[in-house]
Design a protein around this motif. Structure first.
Motif, PDB file in Angstrom:
ATOM      1  N   GLU A   1     -34.021  24.732  13.273  1.00  0.00           N
ATOM      2  CA  GLU A   1     -33.678  23.335  13.526  1.00  0.00           C
ATOM      3  C   GLU A   1     -32.160  23.175  13.472  1.00  0.00           C
ATOM      4  O   GLU A   1     -31.545  23.427  12.437  1.00  0.00           O
ATOM      5  N   ASN A   2     -31.573  22.771  14.573  1.00  0.00           N
ATOM      6  CA  ASN A   2     -30.132  22.504  14.609  1.00  0.00           C
ATOM      7  C   ASN A   2     -29.878  21.077  14.143  1.00  0.00           C
ATOM      8  O   ASN A   2     -30.412  20.127  14.712  1.00  0.00           O
ATOM      9  N   ARG A   3     -29.074  20.963  13.105  1.00  0.00           N
ATOM     10  CA  ARG A   3     -28.730  19.636  12.591  1.00  0.00           C
ATOM     11  C   ARG A   3     -27.223  19.599  12.356  1.00  0.00           C
ATOM     12  O   ARG A   3     -26.734  19.785  11.245  1.00  0.00           O
ATOM     13  N   ALA A   4     -26.481  19.394  13.432  1.00  0.00           N
ATOM     14  CA  ALA A   4     -25.022  19.436  13.367  1.00  0.00           C
ATOM     15  C   ALA A   4     -24.460  18.100  12.914  1.00  0.00           C
ATOM     16  O   ALA A   4     -25.111  17.057  13.010  1.00  0.00           O
ATOM     17  N   GLY A   5     -23.225  18.146  12.423  1.00  0.00           N
ATOM     18  CA  GLY A   5     -22.526  16.927  12.048  1.00  0.00           C
ATOM     19  C   GLY A   5     -21.733  17.092  10.780  1.00  0.00           C
ATOM     20  O   GLY A   5     -22.108  17.860   9.881  1.00  0.00           O
ATOM     21  N   ALA A   6     -20.604  16.393  10.719  1.00  0.00           N
ATOM     22  CA  ALA A   6     -19.747  16.362   9.534  1.00  0.00           C
ATOM     23  C   ALA A   6     -19.335  17.753   9.077  1.00  0.00           C
ATOM     24  O   ALA A   6     -19.341  18.066   7.888  1.00  0.00           O
TER      25      ALA A   6
ATOM     26  N   GLY B   1     -20.764  20.579   9.330  1.00  0.00           N
ATOM     27  CA  GLY B   1     -21.833  21.366   8.716  1.00  0.00           C
ATOM     28  C   GLY B   1     -22.436  20.726   7.481  1.00  0.00           C
ATOM     29  O   GLY B   1     -23.441  21.208   6.943  1.00  0.00           O
ATOM     30  N   ASN B   2     -21.857  19.607   7.036  1.00  0.00           N
ATOM     31  CA  ASN B   2     -22.343  18.964   5.813  1.00  0.00           C
ATOM     32  C   ASN B   2     -23.703  18.309   5.996  1.00  0.00           C
ATOM     33  O   ASN B   2     -24.516  18.290   5.060  1.00  0.00           O
ATOM     34  N   LEU B   3     -23.963  17.780   7.179  1.00  0.00           N
ATOM     35  CA  LEU B   3     -25.202  17.020   7.392  1.00  0.00           C
ATOM     36  C   LEU B   3     -26.432  17.907   7.180  1.00  0.00           C
ATOM     37  O   LEU B   3     -27.346  17.565   6.410  1.00  0.00           O
ATOM     38  N   GLY B   4     -26.481  19.046   7.854  1.00  0.00           N
ATOM     39  CA  GLY B   4     -27.630  19.937   7.705  1.00  0.00           C
ATOM     40  C   GLY B   4     -27.705  20.569   6.335  1.00  0.00           C
ATOM     41  O   GLY B   4     -28.803  20.758   5.779  1.00  0.00           O
ATOM     42  N   THR B   5     -26.562  20.906   5.771  1.00  0.00           N
ATOM     43  CA  THR B   5     -26.552  21.516   4.441  1.00  0.00           C
ATOM     44  C   THR B   5     -27.070  20.537   3.395  1.00  0.00           C
ATOM     45  O   THR B   5     -27.831  20.898   2.497  1.00  0.00           O
ATOM     46  N   ARG B   6     -26.672  19.275   3.526  1.00  0.00           N
ATOM     47  CA  ARG B   6     -27.140  18.248   2.598  1.00  0.00           C
ATOM     48  C   ARG B   6     -28.657  18.090   2.685  1.00  0.00           C
ATOM     49  O   ARG B   6     -29.343  17.912   1.668  1.00  0.00           O
ATOM     50  N   ALA B   7     -29.199  18.174   3.899  1.00  0.00           N
ATOM     51  CA  ALA B   7     -30.652  18.036   4.058  1.00  0.00           C
ATOM     52  C   ALA B   7     -31.395  19.130   3.296  1.00  0.00           C
ATOM     53  O   ALA B   7     -32.436  18.881   2.680  1.00  0.00           O
ATOM     54  N   VAL B   8     -30.868  20.342   3.341  1.00  0.00           N
ATOM     55  CA  VAL B   8     -31.510  21.437   2.608  1.00  0.00           C
ATOM     56  C   VAL B   8     -31.323  21.251   1.100  1.00  0.00           C
ATOM     57  O   VAL B   8     -32.253  21.474   0.317  1.00  0.00           O
ATOM     58  N   ALA B   9     -30.144  20.822   0.693  1.00  0.00           N
ATOM     59  CA  ALA B   9     -29.886  20.615  -0.735  1.00  0.00           C
ATOM     60  C   ALA B   9     -30.825  19.579  -1.333  1.00  0.00           C
ATOM     61  O   ALA B   9     -31.131  19.623  -2.538  1.00  0.00           O
ATOM     62  N   GLN B  10     -31.300  18.668  -0.500  1.00  0.00           N
ATOM     63  CA  GLN B  10     -32.200  17.607  -0.980  1.00  0.00           C
ATOM     64  C   GLN B  10     -33.675  17.918  -0.738  1.00  0.00           C
ATOM     65  O   GLN B  10     -34.539  17.096  -1.022  1.00  0.00           O
ATOM     66  N   SER B  11     -33.977  19.108  -0.233  1.00  0.00           N
ATOM     67  CA  SER B  11     -35.363  19.483   0.071  1.00  0.00           C
ATOM     68  C   SER B  11     -36.063  20.063  -1.148  1.00  0.00           C
ATOM     69  O   SER B  11     -35.425  20.485  -2.122  1.00  0.00           O
TER      70      SER B  11
ATOM     71  N   PRO C   1     -19.336  24.777   5.242  1.00  0.00           N
ATOM     72  CA  PRO C   1     -20.099  23.933   4.339  1.00  0.00           C
ATOM     73  C   PRO C   1     -20.272  24.529   2.942  1.00  0.00           C
ATOM     74  O   PRO C   1     -20.515  23.796   1.980  1.00  0.00           O
ATOM     75  N   LEU C   2     -20.171  25.847   2.825  1.00  0.00           N
ATOM     76  CA  LEU C   2     -20.476  26.496   1.553  1.00  0.00           C
ATOM     77  C   LEU C   2     -19.257  26.680   0.658  1.00  0.00           C
ATOM     78  O   LEU C   2     -19.389  26.703  -0.567  1.00  0.00           O
ATOM     79  N   VAL C   3     -18.092  26.836   1.237  1.00  0.00           N
ATOM     80  CA  VAL C   3     -16.896  27.134   0.455  1.00  0.00           C
ATOM     81  C   VAL C   3     -15.760  26.164   0.758  1.00  0.00           C
ATOM     82  O   VAL C   3     -15.123  25.638  -0.150  1.00  0.00           O
ATOM     83  N   ILE C   4     -15.499  25.911   2.021  1.00  0.00           N
ATOM     84  CA  ILE C   4     -14.286  25.212   2.428  1.00  0.00           C
ATOM     85  C   ILE C   4     -14.377  23.698   2.271  1.00  0.00           C
ATOM     86  O   ILE C   4     -13.444  23.045   1.790  1.00  0.00           O
ATOM     87  N   ASN C   5     -15.507  23.104   2.671  1.00  0.00           N
ATOM     88  CA  ASN C   5     -15.578  21.648   2.784  1.00  0.00           C
ATOM     89  C   ASN C   5     -15.408  20.919   1.464  1.00  0.00           C
ATOM     90  O   ASN C   5     -14.988  19.760   1.439  1.00  0.00           O
ATOM     91  N   GLN C   6     -15.705  21.574   0.359  1.00  0.00           N
ATOM     92  CA  GLN C   6     -15.541  20.924  -0.944  1.00  0.00           C
ATOM     93  C   GLN C   6     -14.083  20.557  -1.214  1.00  0.00           C
ATOM     94  O   GLN C   6     -13.805  19.665  -2.026  1.00  0.00           O
ATOM     95  N   PHE C   7     -13.151  21.239  -0.531  1.00  0.00           N
ATOM     96  CA  PHE C   7     -11.729  20.951  -0.703  1.00  0.00           C
ATOM     97  C   PHE C   7     -11.184  20.017   0.375  1.00  0.00           C
ATOM     98  O   PHE C   7     -10.038  19.595   0.308  1.00  0.00           O
ATOM     99  N   LEU C   8     -12.012  19.692   1.363  1.00  0.00           N
ATOM    100  CA  LEU C   8     -11.586  18.847   2.484  1.00  0.00           C
ATOM    101  C   LEU C   8     -12.134  17.432   2.404  1.00  0.00           C
ATOM    102  O   LEU C   8     -11.478  16.486   2.833  1.00  0.00           O
ATOM    103  N   TYR C   9     -13.356  17.279   1.885  1.00  0.00           N
ATOM    104  CA  TYR C   9     -14.052  15.993   1.881  1.00  0.00           C
ATOM    105  C   TYR C   9     -14.108  15.419   0.469  1.00  0.00           C
ATOM    106  O   TYR C   9     -14.275  16.169  -0.502  1.00  0.00           O
TER     107      TYR C   9
END
Length: 318
Positions: free
Chosen positions: A62-67, A69-79, A93-101
């Motif tokens: 399932e491709n869930r693009a957006g933000a 890579g945060n959008l799809g990663t968040r969906a899995v984190a909440q599953s 989404p796994l390493v870099i975005n925590q320092f950007l967002y």
């Protein structure tokens, strides 16, 4: 040989034998937090059929693009942590975005690592009509003409963008960023001459071999087996740097260890299939297949480098 050794060692883990009791009871959904057709998506689809055969359930991509890579990663984190929803993910989404967002909506460190699947270099490409054939010449030209040379990116905060920032910081030069919507657009811009260089995905080697771009270097500390004729950045006269494009598999937080181990077993076996490894190699990547603990340590080691680059360049995405 090193990659095959990692896969063999992972297959021999005692925990995997104990995990055979767990099996999925419905289709497994693998979320790719990027668009269809990109390298992350291709790797996921290569693994889907052999993993489905091993686990006795369909594997649905399932491709869930957006933000970024945060959008799809968040969906899995909440599953639910039951092994039926996974994410095949990349560095952003796994390493870099925590320092950007300011707020990801998930904790990357809480996801359950399964295995690092593949790694590969970025390929520094240049417009072939420019008098730039080495990284040394790129550095020299950029120093003579500060800010005049353009470099392409396919999004702020992506690995190619940050790799270029790392290069500029270590070489003491400044190029001007031109951002495109997708990687193919950025690659085409170098071909046309709209931009001078792009720290591209390894698949762009096909354009270098066709003479449409000039390959200057790979961003890994050693030459890459798929194109050993291309020097590293340092060998070509640039600064020392180490940047890999990589893809890994993770499960939701608190997924039980036996479930993680059984999934690990199935995906490692899929990576070891000759037709899968061959196709991954044709994309410009190497198979890895390490343990969950090794994958966790790998991600932890990546974080300080990217945090330093982001803070030095004062990059922020709201």
């Amino acid at each position: 040989m090193r990659r095959r050794t990692l896969i063999a060692a992972s297959l021999a883990l005692p925990s995997l034998a104990r995990a055979q009791a767990w099996m999925p009871d419905r289709p497994i959904r693998v979320i790719v937090p990027f668009g269809a057709g990109g390298p992350t998506d291709v790797v996921a689809r290569l693994l889907a059929d052999p993993v489905a055969a091993a686990l006795g359930q369909p594997v649905v991509i399932e491709n869930r693009a957006g933000a970024g890579g945060n959008l799809g990663t968040r969906a899995v984190a909440q599953s639910a942590p039951d092994g039926h929803t996974l994410v095949l993910n990349a560095a952003s989404p796994l390493v870099i975005n925590q320092f950007l967002y300011r707020d990801l909506g998930y904790d990357p460190a809480a996801l359950a690592p399964i295995t690092l699947l593949t790694t590969g270099p970025l390929l520094v490409i240049a417009n072939p009509r420019l008098p730039i054939a080495t990284m040394a010449e790129l550095v020299e030209t950029a120093r003579r003409r500060p800010g005049e040379l353009n470099y392409a990116t396919a999004g702020n905060g992506t690995v190619p963008h940050l790799a270029t920032e790392l290069f500029m910081q270590r070489a003491g030069v400044r190029l001007t960023n031109v951002t495109y919507r997708q990687t193919p657009d950025a690659t085409q811009s170098v071909m046309r001459g709209d931009t001078a260089v792009f720290f591209d995905a390894p698949q762009s080697m096909q354009y270098a071999r066709a003479g449409q771009v000039r390959a200057l270097a790979v961003t890994t500390p050693r030459r890459f087996a798929a194109f050993p004729e291309i020097p590293t950045v340092a060998e070509s006269g640039g600064p020392e740097m180490s940047v890999e494009a990589w893809y890994g598999l993770l499960a939701p937080p608190a997924t039980p260890a036996p479930v993680v181990a059984r999934l690990h077993d199935a995906f490692i076996a899929a990576l070891a299939r000759p037709e899968v490894a061959s196709r991954i190699a044709s994309l410009g990547f190497e198979t890895v297949g390490n343990t969950p603990a090794d994958f966790a340590r790998f991600m932890q080691a990546e974080a300080p480098k990217w945090r330093g680059v982001i803070e030095a360049a004062q990059i922020r995405i709201e």
